[in-house]
Design an enzyme around this catalytic site. Structure first.
Site, PDB file in Angstrom:
ATOM      1  CG  ASN A  13      -1.693   1.266   1.416  1.00 36.60           C
ATOM      2  OD1 ASN A  13      -1.791   2.065   0.478  1.00 36.60           O
ATOM      3  ND2 ASN A  13      -2.261   1.463   2.601  1.00 36.60           N
ATOM      4  CE  LYS A  15       0.017   3.309   4.653  1.00 31.84           C
ATOM      5  NZ  LYS A  15       0.111   3.409   6.099  1.00 31.84           N
ATOM      6  CG  HIS A  99      -5.709   2.247   5.004  1.00 30.75           C
ATOM      7  ND1 HIS A  99      -5.242   3.231   5.841  1.00 30.75           N
ATOM      8  CD2 HIS A  99      -4.758   1.293   4.951  1.00 30.75           C
ATOM      9  CE1 HIS A  99      -4.048   2.874   6.271  1.00 30.75           C
ATOM     10  NE2 HIS A  99      -3.717   1.716   5.748  1.00 30.75           N
ATOM     11  CD  GLU A 101      -2.656   5.728   6.500  1.00 29.83           C
ATOM     12  OE1 GLU A 101      -2.628   5.788   5.257  1.00 29.83           O
ATOM     13  OE2 GLU A 101      -1.774   5.148   7.175  1.00 29.83           O
ATOM     14  CD  GLU A 171      -3.608  -2.326   7.243  1.00 27.34           C
ATOM     15  OE1 GLU A 171      -2.498  -2.603   6.785  1.00 27.34           O
ATOM     16  OE2 GLU A 171      -4.187  -1.256   7.006  1.00 27.34           O
ATOM     17  N   GLY A 177       2.304   2.350  10.605  1.00 31.61           N
ATOM     18  CA  GLY A 177       3.278   3.431  10.431  1.00 31.61           C
ATOM     19  C   GLY A 177       3.979   3.832  11.709  1.00 31.61           C
ATOM     20  CB  SER A 217       4.902  -1.765  11.934  1.00 31.13           C
ATOM     21  OG  SER A 217       4.548  -0.396  12.117  1.00 31.13           O
TER      22      SER A 217
HETATM   23  P1  PGA Z   1       2.745   0.278   7.534  1.00 33.33           P
HETATM   24  O1  PGA Z   1       1.314   0.525   6.862  1.00 33.33           O
HETATM   25  O2  PGA Z   1       3.242  -1.040   6.998  1.00 33.33           O
HETATM   26  O3  PGA Z   1       3.574   1.431   7.078  1.00 33.33           O
HETATM   27  O4  PGA Z   1       2.524   0.249   9.004  1.00 33.33           O
HETATM   28  C1  PGA Z   1       0.417  -0.533   6.698  1.00 33.33           C
HETATM   29  C2  PGA Z   1      -0.858  -0.029   6.105  1.00 33.33           C
HETATM   30  O5  PGA Z   1      -1.288   1.072   6.455  1.00 33.33           O
HETATM   31  O6  PGA Z   1      -1.486  -0.714   5.263  1.00 33.33           O
END
Ligand code: PGA
Length: 255
Positions: A13, A15, A99, A101, A171, A177, A217
C-alpha cells in the site's frame, strides 16, 4: 481447508508516495527480484495517477496492480472521486477499502466502506477490506466488537459468491506506520476472530477459504513469523513496500 490451501496475498500500500516515473523505475527494479516467486499473489496498490505506469511496467510479470480506494457510485457529480469501472478499464485488479487513514482523515464510516466494497466487487475487482481497532479500543477491551462490527457492516449485502473476491486485512490502527507491530500472538488472535465472524455470516467453508492479511509495521524482519501463523494468510504492507529489497524479502517469506 487449511492455511496451505488458502491464497496467500502480499500487497503493498503505497499511500501518497511515488510519482509515475518513480513507479516505472520501482516496478522495473522489483520485477526481476520477485520473478518466479509464485507461492503468493504479489500486489502493489498505488495512487490513482500511478496506475497507468504501474500496469504498463508490470505487463508479463507476476505483479498485479491495485488502487487505494473506489467510489460507491457508478458515475456522477462526485468531484475528485474514481469509479470501479474507471479502475477496471485501467487494468486494476485489486482495490483497498476502509483503510484506517481513510476512516481517520476522510470521514469514512462502516457504511461508506460497505458501499465502496460493493462497488469494487461489482466491477470485478478483488477488494482488500481493512478493519482494525484503535489503541483506545484495544485498551478498553473492545477489539473483537470493533473488528466484528466493521466486518459485518462492510459485508452487508455481499453475496457468498462475491465474498470469494474479498480479502480482509486486519490492521490494528496503533501498529500502522508506528514501527510497533502487533505480536504474532495478538495478530493471530484477532485474525482468528475475524475468521469466526465470517463463519457466522457465511458458514465454515467460506471462513476457511477467505484470505486474511495482517498489516501494521510488517517488515522484512518480522514478516516470516507473522506469516507463519495459522490464520494469517498474507500482509498489507505500507512503508516496507516502498523499498523493493524489503518488499522482496516479505514476498519470499510468504513462499
Ligand atoms: P505500515 O502501513 O506497513 O507502514 O505500518 C500498513 C498499512 O497502512 O497498510
Amino acid at each position: 481447508m487449511n492455511k496451505a490451501k488458502r491464497a496467500a496475498v502480499i500487497a503493498g500500500n503505497w499511500k501518497m508516495n511515488m510519482t509515475p516515473s518513480q513507479t516505472t523505475a520501482f516496478m522495473n527494479e522489483l520485477a526481476p527480484k520477485v520473478a518466479g516467486l509464485d507461492g503468493c499473489k504479489i500486489v502493489l496498490c498505488v495512487p490513482f495517477v500511478d496506475i497507468a505506469a504501474a500496469v504498463e511496467a508490470t505487463k508479463g510479470t507476476n505483479i498485479e496492480i491495485g488502487a487505494e480506494n473506489v467510489h460507491m457510485e457508478a458515475k456522477g457529480a462526485y468531484t475528485g472521486e474514481i469509479s470501479g469501472a474507471m479502475l477496471a478499464e485501467c487494468g486494476v485488479k485489486y482495490v483497498i477499502v476502509g483503510h484506517s487513514e481513510r476512516r481517520q482523515y476522510f470521514a469514512e464510516t462502516d457504511v461508506t466502506v460497505n458501499g465502496r466494497t460493493k462497488a469494487g466487487l461489482a466491477n470485478g475487482l478483488k477488494v482488500i477490506l481493512c478493519v482494525g481497532e484503535t489503541l483506545t479500543e484495544r485498551e478498553q477491551g473492545v477489539t473483537y466488537e470493533t473488528v466484528a462490527r466493521q466486518t459485518k457492516v462492510a459485508l452487508l449485502g455481499v453475496s457468498a459468491e462475491d465474498l470469494r473476491n474479498v480479502i480482509i486485512a486486519y490492521e490494528p490502527v496503533w501498529a500502522i506506520g508506528t514501527g510497533v507491530t502487533a505480536t504474532s500472538a495478538q495478530a493471530e488472535e484477532v485474525c482468528g476472530q475475524i475468521r469466526g465472524v465470517i463463519a457466522d455470516l457465511y458458514g465454515a467453508e467460506a471462513a476457511e477459504a477467505i484470505t486474511i492479511q495482517y498489516g501494521g509495521s510488517m517488515n522484512a524482519k518480522n514478516a516470516a513469523e507473522l506469516l507463519s501463523m495459522e490464520n494469517i494468510d498474507g500482509g498489507l504492507i505500507g512503508g516496507a513496500s516502498l523499498k523493493s529489497d524489503d518488499f522482496t524479502v516479505i514476498v519470499k517469506a510468504a513462499q
